[in-house]
Write a protein that holds these residues in place. Structure first.
Motif, short mmCIF file in Angstrom:
data_model
loop_
_atom_site.label_atom_id
_atom_site.label_comp_id
_atom_site.label_asym_id
_atom_site.label_seq_id
_atom_site.Cartn_x
_atom_site.Cartn_y
_atom_site.Cartn_z
N ARG A 3 0.82 -1.22 0.00
CA ARG A 3 0.00 0.00 0.00
C ARG A 3 0.85 1.27 0.00
O ARG A 3 0.34 2.36 0.29
N THR A 5 -4.06 -8.07 -7.55
CA THR A 5 -5.45 -8.27 -7.14
C THR A 5 -5.47 -9.10 -5.86
O THR A 5 -4.51 -9.80 -5.54
N THR A 54 -7.68 0.76 -7.91
CA THR A 54 -8.97 0.74 -7.23
C THR A 54 -8.83 -0.14 -5.99
O THR A 54 -7.76 -0.68 -5.71
N HIS A 55 -9.91 -0.31 -5.26
CA HIS A 55 -9.87 -1.20 -4.10
C HIS A 55 -9.60 -2.65 -4.53
O HIS A 55 -8.97 -3.40 -3.80
N GLU A 56 -10.05 -3.01 -5.73
CA GLU A 56 -9.99 -4.41 -6.17
C GLU A 56 -8.78 -4.73 -7.04
O GLU A 56 -8.36 -5.89 -7.12
N ASN A 104 -9.24 -6.34 5.53
CA ASN A 104 -9.06 -5.21 4.62
C ASN A 104 -8.24 -5.63 3.41
O ASN A 104 -7.01 -5.67 3.46
N ARG A 105 -8.91 -5.92 2.31
CA ARG A 105 -8.24 -6.34 1.09
C ARG A 105 -8.10 -5.20 0.08
O ARG A 105 -7.74 -5.43 -1.08
N SER A 106 -8.40 -4.01 0.49
CA SER A 106 -8.31 -2.87 -0.42
C SER A 106 -6.88 -2.68 -0.90
O SER A 106 -5.93 -2.75 -0.12
N LYS A 139 -6.00 0.16 -2.41
CA LYS A 139 -5.74 1.59 -2.44
C LYS A 139 -4.45 1.89 -1.67
O LYS A 139 -4.27 1.41 -0.55
#
Length: 457
Positions: free
Chosen positions: A38, A81, A134-136, A227-229, A231
């Motif tokens: 991140r 991902t 993105t989050h994904e 939390n797999r985001s 971002k």
């Protein structure tokens, strides 16, 4: 910022795939990669001066050679991902994936100013490509070519830190440049030499201690549960609107004199590296400039672990394979007359620990320690003279300037080899105008204050 955006015309935004579709391929993220999942992307700008006669073929050659290069680096066209049915995030390539490639034209005549040793940081922002995150899903590589008619062009590269460390991203640029130059010279000879052929096999990174599992749990629990985001964290821009990027140089003569001065002052005589004296000198000047109110500061630098692992892995491994080495300093000590020596002693001690300790010693706590950095004043360095960024020649000559723009927000300083081919070291950093003037003064006169040394120009 808006004014500078208006001077840039976006000609095309396209997707460049490998020349032949590859099968679905997934690469796991090692614990070295997971550390940076991140973290904000890394940006570099390569400026090239060319004649107008090259412009008609420039973009087609760059685009075609990029596609050919991605035949070897096709994983970089994929995305990171973290599906709900996967315990770990991974880098995934599926047929049709491609690298974002933006072509722009500048309507400003500020090319030479951008290539100078002192430039407003805001002027480089429109030249930097962005990653689609993105989050994904998170892309790992994005490129932008900005044309400056009658002057030259700039290639901007943005990379996701969880996919590439500095050595890896520089190797990709060298492979692309090599392919482009060969495409111009001899289109039939397009295979990569051994030193530019990437190695992606993650199995060489052994993990008997289950470090990856520890890091995954910490990432999942950061900012909530599960939390797999993807971002990335926003970097708090501590630089003022009038921030300027400055480039400074230590010549081989300056470096030798710093080593000679240090040898007369150090209690223990050791062989001094160019890296240690350069960082000590820059930190000494920087602490004097910043007027730090805290009692202590920390300095962190990256260590390439490829040759230090047991067994060692190949130098052409693409991914992350670096660890951070931390040094703590008392601010008052750095401000004294022998601040350079105290700084150097701390860096030498940290370098000695690298040699004495097992390279993965304490790796289980690396991520938790990184999260604690927000509570301390941290100085850091990016890049390395060993990357040889000024050798990245696409067939139209070597870069006129290479700028790590991602340090503009982090407060780090950068190192590269000198653009003057003199085996010196180039230092880049971003400060507001008054502080830059103060730093320039200290940089020019600190060496002179050691006695019998000329000032650094």
């Amino acid at each position: 910022m808006e004014h500078h955006q208006k001077t840039l015309e976006i000609i095309e935004v396209c997707q460049v795939p490998p020349p032949h579709e590859k099968p679905i391929t997934s690469l796991p993220l090692t614990f070295f990669d997971l550390l940076w999942l991140r973290f904000p992307p890394v940006n570099r700008l390569f400026f090239y001066q060319t004649s107008n006669s090259t412009f008609h073929s420039l973009v087609p050659n760059l685009k075609h050679s990029l596609s050919l290069t991605l035949q070897h680096f096709f994983h970089l066209a994929g995305n990171i991902t973290w599906p709900l049915n996967s315990p770990n995030p991974f880098l995934n390539y599926v047929p049709g994936d491609a690298v974002s490639f933006t072509i722009a034209k500048s309507n400003s005549n500020n090319f030479n100013h951008l290539c100078s040793n002192l430039c407003e940081a805001v002027q480089t922002q429109p030249l930097i490509p962005t990653l689609n995150i993105t989050h994904e899903k998170a892309s790992v590589l994005s490129l932008q070519v900005t044309l400056f008619p009658s002057f030259g062009f700039c290639i901007g590269i943005t990379t996701h830190h969880a996919a590439l460390d500095g050595k890896s991203s520089t190797m990709f640029m060298k492979a692309w440049a090599y392919t482009c130059s060969k495409l111009i010279e001899s289109p039939k000879s397009l295979s990569l030499p051994e030193n530019l052929t990437p190695f992606f096999d993650r199995k060489v990174i052994e993990d008997p201690k289950g470090i990856s599992e520890i890091y995954v749990k910490e990432q999942l629990n950061h900012g909530g549960t599960n939390n797999r985001s993807l971002k990335v964290w926003e970097t708090k821009n501590t630089k003022e609107a009038d921030a300027v990027k400055g480039l400074f140089e230590l010549t081989p003569s300056h470096i030798q004199k710093l080593k000679e001065h240090a040898q007369t002052k150090l209690k223990n005589k050791v062989k001094l590296s160019t890296f240690s004296v350069t960082c000590a000198y820059v930190l000494t000047c920087l602490v004097k400039t910043e007027h730090i109110e805290a009692n202590s500061v920390a300095f962190i630098f990256s260590v390439d672990c490829r040759a230090r692992l047991n067994p060692p892995i190949v130098a052409t491994y693409i991914g992350n394979c670096v660890k951070g080495q931390l040094v703590h300093f008392e601010v008052n000590g750095l401000l004294e007359d022998d601040g350079f020596i105290k700084t150097l002693e701390g860096i030498i001690e940290a370098l000695n620990r690298i040699q004495e300790e097992e390279v993965l010693s304490g790796a289980e706590t690396w991520m938790s320690r990184m999260k604690s950095f927000k509570d301390i004043i941290l100085l850091s360095v990016g890049g390395s003279p060993r990357f040889e960024v000024y050798s990245v020649d696409f067939g139209w000559g070597k870069p006129k300037k290479v700028d790590i723009t991602s340090i503009d927000k982090t407060g780090a300083f950068s190192l590269s080899e000198s653009r003057n081919d003199n085996k010196g070291v180039e230092i880049g950093l971003t400060l507001n105008k008054p502080k830059m003037e103060t730093f320039a003064h200290h940089f020019a006169h600190t060496l002179e204050s050691f006695g019998r040394f000329e000032k650094v120009e």
